[in-house]
Design a protein around this motif. Structure first.
Motif, PDB file in Angstrom:
ATOM      1  N   UNK A  91     -70.155 -17.355 -18.025  1.00  0.00           N
ATOM      2  CA  UNK A  91     -68.784 -17.817 -17.763  1.00  0.00           C
ATOM      3  C   UNK A  91     -68.256 -18.663 -18.907  1.00  0.00           C
ATOM      4  N   UNK A  92     -69.116 -19.461 -19.537  1.00  0.00           N
ATOM      5  CA  UNK A  92     -68.692 -20.289 -20.666  1.00  0.00           C
ATOM      6  C   UNK A  92     -68.324 -19.433 -21.869  1.00  0.00           C
ATOM      7  N   UNK A  93     -69.180 -18.447 -22.167  1.00  0.00           N
ATOM      8  CA  UNK A  93     -68.888 -17.547 -23.285  1.00  0.00           C
ATOM      9  C   UNK A  93     -67.620 -16.751 -23.004  1.00  0.00           C
ATOM     10  N   UNK A  94     -67.450 -16.345 -21.760  1.00  0.00           N
ATOM     11  CA  UNK A  94     -66.239 -15.614 -21.384  1.00  0.00           C
ATOM     12  C   UNK A  94     -64.994 -16.471 -21.579  1.00  0.00           C
ATOM     13  N   UNK A  95     -65.080 -17.752 -21.214  1.00  0.00           N
ATOM     14  CA  UNK A  95     -63.940 -18.654 -21.366  1.00  0.00           C
ATOM     15  C   UNK A  95     -63.595 -18.864 -22.838  1.00  0.00           C
ATOM     16  N   UNK A  96     -64.630 -19.050 -23.663  1.00  0.00           N
ATOM     17  CA  UNK A  96     -64.401 -19.226 -25.099  1.00  0.00           C
ATOM     18  C   UNK A  96     -63.774 -17.969 -25.696  1.00  0.00           C
ATOM     19  N   UNK A  97     -64.306 -16.800 -25.292  1.00  0.00           N
ATOM     20  CA  UNK A  97     -63.778 -15.535 -25.805  1.00  0.00           C
ATOM     21  C   UNK A  97     -62.320 -15.345 -25.399  1.00  0.00           C
ATOM     22  N   UNK A  98     -62.007 -15.707 -24.159  1.00  0.00           N
ATOM     23  CA  UNK A  98     -60.625 -15.560 -23.679  1.00  0.00           C
ATOM     24  C   UNK A  98     -59.670 -16.457 -24.455  1.00  0.00           C
ATOM     25  N   UNK A  99     -60.118 -17.650 -24.815  1.00  0.00           N
ATOM     26  CA  UNK A  99     -59.281 -18.577 -25.573  1.00  0.00           C
ATOM     27  C   UNK A  99     -58.982 -18.058 -26.969  1.00  0.00           C
ATOM     28  N   UNK A 100     -59.877 -17.208 -27.473  1.00  0.00           N
ATOM     29  CA  UNK A 100     -59.665 -16.596 -28.784  1.00  0.00           C
ATOM     30  C   UNK A 100     -59.105 -15.172 -28.659  1.00  0.00           C
ATOM     31  N   UNK A 101     -58.556 -14.882 -27.465  1.00  0.00           N
ATOM     32  CA  UNK A 101     -57.876 -13.608 -27.198  1.00  0.00           C
ATOM     33  C   UNK A 101     -58.774 -12.383 -27.368  1.00  0.00           C
ATOM     34  N   UNK A 102     -60.042 -12.528 -27.029  1.00  0.00           N
ATOM     35  CA  UNK A 102     -60.932 -11.372 -27.029  1.00  0.00           C
ATOM     36  C   UNK A 102     -60.587 -10.523 -25.814  1.00  0.00           C
ATOM     37  N   UNK A 103     -60.467  -9.215 -26.000  1.00  0.00           N
ATOM     38  CA  UNK A 103     -60.043  -8.333 -24.915  1.00  0.00           C
ATOM     39  C   UNK A 103     -61.090  -8.289 -23.803  1.00  0.00           C
ATOM     40  N   UNK A 104     -60.659  -8.140 -22.555  1.00  0.00           N
ATOM     41  CA  UNK A 104     -61.608  -8.042 -21.429  1.00  0.00           C
ATOM     42  C   UNK A 104     -62.609  -6.907 -21.598  1.00  0.00           C
ATOM     43  N   UNK A 105     -62.189  -5.814 -22.240  1.00  0.00           N
ATOM     44  CA  UNK A 105     -63.070  -4.664 -22.435  1.00  0.00           C
ATOM     45  C   UNK A 105     -64.233  -5.027 -23.352  1.00  0.00           C
ATOM     46  N   UNK A 106     -63.931  -5.669 -24.476  1.00  0.00           N
ATOM     47  CA  UNK A 106     -64.985  -6.089 -25.406  1.00  0.00           C
ATOM     48  C   UNK A 106     -65.882  -7.122 -24.735  1.00  0.00           C
ATOM     49  N   UNK A 107     -65.275  -7.987 -23.953  1.00  0.00           N
ATOM     50  CA  UNK A 107     -66.031  -9.002 -23.239  1.00  0.00           C
ATOM     51  C   UNK A 107     -67.034  -8.359 -22.285  1.00  0.00           C
ATOM     52  N   UNK A 108     -66.579  -7.358 -21.530  1.00  0.00           N
ATOM     53  CA  UNK A 108     -67.426  -6.706 -20.528  1.00  0.00           C
ATOM     54  C   UNK A 108     -68.518  -5.850 -21.160  1.00  0.00           C
ATOM     55  N   UNK A 109     -68.184  -5.160 -22.245  1.00  0.00           N
ATOM     56  CA  UNK A 109     -69.115  -4.196 -22.833  1.00  0.00           C
ATOM     57  C   UNK A 109     -70.029  -4.822 -23.882  1.00  0.00           C
ATOM     58  N   UNK A 110     -69.524  -5.808 -24.610  1.00  0.00           N
ATOM     59  CA  UNK A 110     -70.258  -6.327 -25.756  1.00  0.00           C
ATOM     60  C   UNK A 110     -70.791  -7.738 -25.538  1.00  0.00           C
ATOM     61  N   UNK A 111     -69.915  -8.681 -25.213  1.00  0.00           N
ATOM     62  CA  UNK A 111     -70.297 -10.092 -25.217  1.00  0.00           C
ATOM     63  C   UNK A 111     -71.134 -10.469 -23.999  1.00  0.00           C
ATOM     64  N   UNK A 112     -70.687 -10.091 -22.815  1.00  0.00           N
ATOM     65  CA  UNK A 112     -71.392 -10.479 -21.593  1.00  0.00           C
ATOM     66  C   UNK A 112     -72.841  -9.961 -21.546  1.00  0.00           C
ATOM     67  N   UNK A 113     -73.120  -8.685 -21.877  1.00  0.00           N
ATOM     68  CA  UNK A 113     -74.517  -8.236 -21.864  1.00  0.00           C
ATOM     69  C   UNK A 113     -75.412  -9.003 -22.833  1.00  0.00           C
ATOM     70  N   UNK A 114     -74.878  -9.348 -24.014  1.00  0.00           N
ATOM     71  CA  UNK A 114     -75.669 -10.109 -24.980  1.00  0.00           C
ATOM     72  C   UNK A 114     -76.052 -11.463 -24.402  1.00  0.00           C
ATOM     73  N   UNK A 115     -75.091 -12.127 -23.754  1.00  0.00           N
ATOM     74  CA  UNK A 115     -75.366 -13.427 -23.133  1.00  0.00           C
ATOM     75  C   UNK A 115     -76.366 -13.286 -21.998  1.00  0.00           C
ATOM     76  N   UNK A 116     -76.228 -12.228 -21.204  1.00  0.00           N
ATOM     77  CA  UNK A 116     -77.092 -12.044 -20.034  1.00  0.00           C
ATOM     78  C   UNK A 116     -78.545 -11.776 -20.430  1.00  0.00           C
ATOM     79  N   UNK A 117     -78.755 -11.110 -21.559  1.00  0.00           N
ATOM     80  CA  UNK A 117     -80.111 -10.745 -21.985  1.00  0.00           C
ATOM     81  C   UNK A 117     -80.677 -11.699 -23.030  1.00  0.00           C
ATOM     82  N   UNK A 118     -79.979 -12.797 -23.293  1.00  0.00           N
ATOM     83  CA  UNK A 118     -80.404 -13.734 -24.328  1.00  0.00           C
ATOM     84  C   UNK A 118     -81.786 -14.300 -24.034  1.00  0.00           C
ATOM     85  N   UNK A 119     -82.040 -14.666 -22.788  1.00  0.00           N
ATOM     86  CA  UNK A 119     -83.301 -15.303 -22.448  1.00  0.00           C
ATOM     87  C   UNK A 119     -84.480 -14.371 -22.672  1.00  0.00           C
TER      88      UNK A 119
END
Length: 312
Positions: A188-216
């Motif tokens: 949720x934090x990465x999503x909020x930061x991405x949204x503030x920088x106008x990252x599209x929801x599609x890129x967020x869902x396909x690219x950014x969120x999975x990277x954050x989820x699998x980081x650990x």
């Protein structure tokens, strides 16, 4: 607001790294008692898949079957490409070796995952998940548990040295359970930061969120390999074990509870099947060369482009 989110992100990343360290330490302890397969593939794989498991169960109970499907398979493409690629690159940088040689014990993960890919392919061709297909999907995971238990029994007869099971499980649980909450806030934090920088929801869902989820999982793998080169097999067992659980047990839960059409997710499922077969092809000879690891980064980039192109 931006600086507050960045500070929050830094704190969460530190917590994830700390959790990964504890889980790696616990896994090494459990290896001494159960072997790499049960420690890395079953126990660590189960703990790493726990956040997705909870999300899938909650989504199914509330009738959000598309969310359940996405949560079950969300990290498969990333972990089987960037995850394995990162492992090979880190291994090369740490030990100056062009080739990772895996223990033959990973054959159980390999065969179980291959069976799961075939059954998922049948489900995709069938076009839906239902009660019977759900049971069919769960069968490779049951097979995997049986083979791992049988292997452990044979290992016990040969007098395998014992570690502290309680100590190992304590480290894994203390490190793993907080990730259920940390992962949620991290995403949720990465999503909020991405949204503030106008990252599209599609890129967020396909690219950014999975990277954050699998980081650990990636950090745990790096910590394992950093401590011992022989733990690279354990790290990959963890990757395959957690994604095997997602592909079989979690999808099976969805199908058993409710009939769900797979047509709307056809492209994504086909890419997951292709990614899985490509990853299995690379580890088929139980060796991973650095050029193969690098090629996985290219494969991931191609898959992301395809997803962005056809999902826009």
């Amino acid at each position: 607001m931006v600086w507050f989110l960045i500070l929050k992100l830094i704190i969460l990343l530190i917590l994830v790294a700390f959790s990964a360290t504890l889980m790696a330490r616990g896994t090494r302890e459990l290896e001494r008692s159960f072997g790499k397969g049960i420690a890395g593939g079953l126990i660590l794989g189960f703990v790493n898949a726990l956040p997705e498991t909870i999300i899938v169960i909650q989504a199914v109970l509330n009738g959000f079957y598309d969310i359940a499907l996405g949560s079950a398979l969300g990290g498969n493409i990333l972990l089987l490409t960037l995850g394995i690629g990162l492992v090979s690159i880190f291994y090369y940088l740490k030990y100056k070796s062009n080739t990772i040689t895996l223990d033959n014990d990973i054959n159980i993960e390999y065969s179980s995952f291959l069976i799961a890919v075939v059954i998922l392919g049948i489900a995709v061709a069938y076009g839906k998940l239902n009660y019977y297909m759900g049971l069919f999907l769960i069968s490779p995971y049951i097979y995997y548990i049986y083979k791992r238990y049988k292997n452990y029994r044979n290992m016990s007869k040969n007098g395998k040295s014992k570690g502290s099971i309680i100590k190992g499980l304590t480290y894994v649980i203390i490190g793993g359970l907080p990730l259920i909450f940390i992962s949620k806030y991290l995403i949720s934090t990465i999503s909020s930061i991405a949204s503030m920088f106008n990252v599209s929801p599609l890129i967020l869902a396909i690219l950014i969120t999975p990277i954050a989820a699998e980081l650990e999982e990636n950090l745990t793998a790096i910590k394992l390999i950093s401590d011992s080169p022989s733990s690279v097999t354990t790290a990959l067992m963890n990757f395959i074990g957690s994604k095997l659980e997602n592909m079989t047990l979690l999808l099976g839960i969805v199908g058993i509870y409710q009939t769900v059409s797979l047509r709307s997710s056809l492209l994504y499922l086909l890419l997951i099947l292709a990614t899985s077969l490509f990853a299995l092809g690379i580890i088929n000879d139980r060796n991973i060369k650095i050029r193969e690891g690098l090629s996985l980064f290219g494969i991931y980039a191609i898959l992301i482009v395809i997803l962005l192109r056809f999902s826009a």
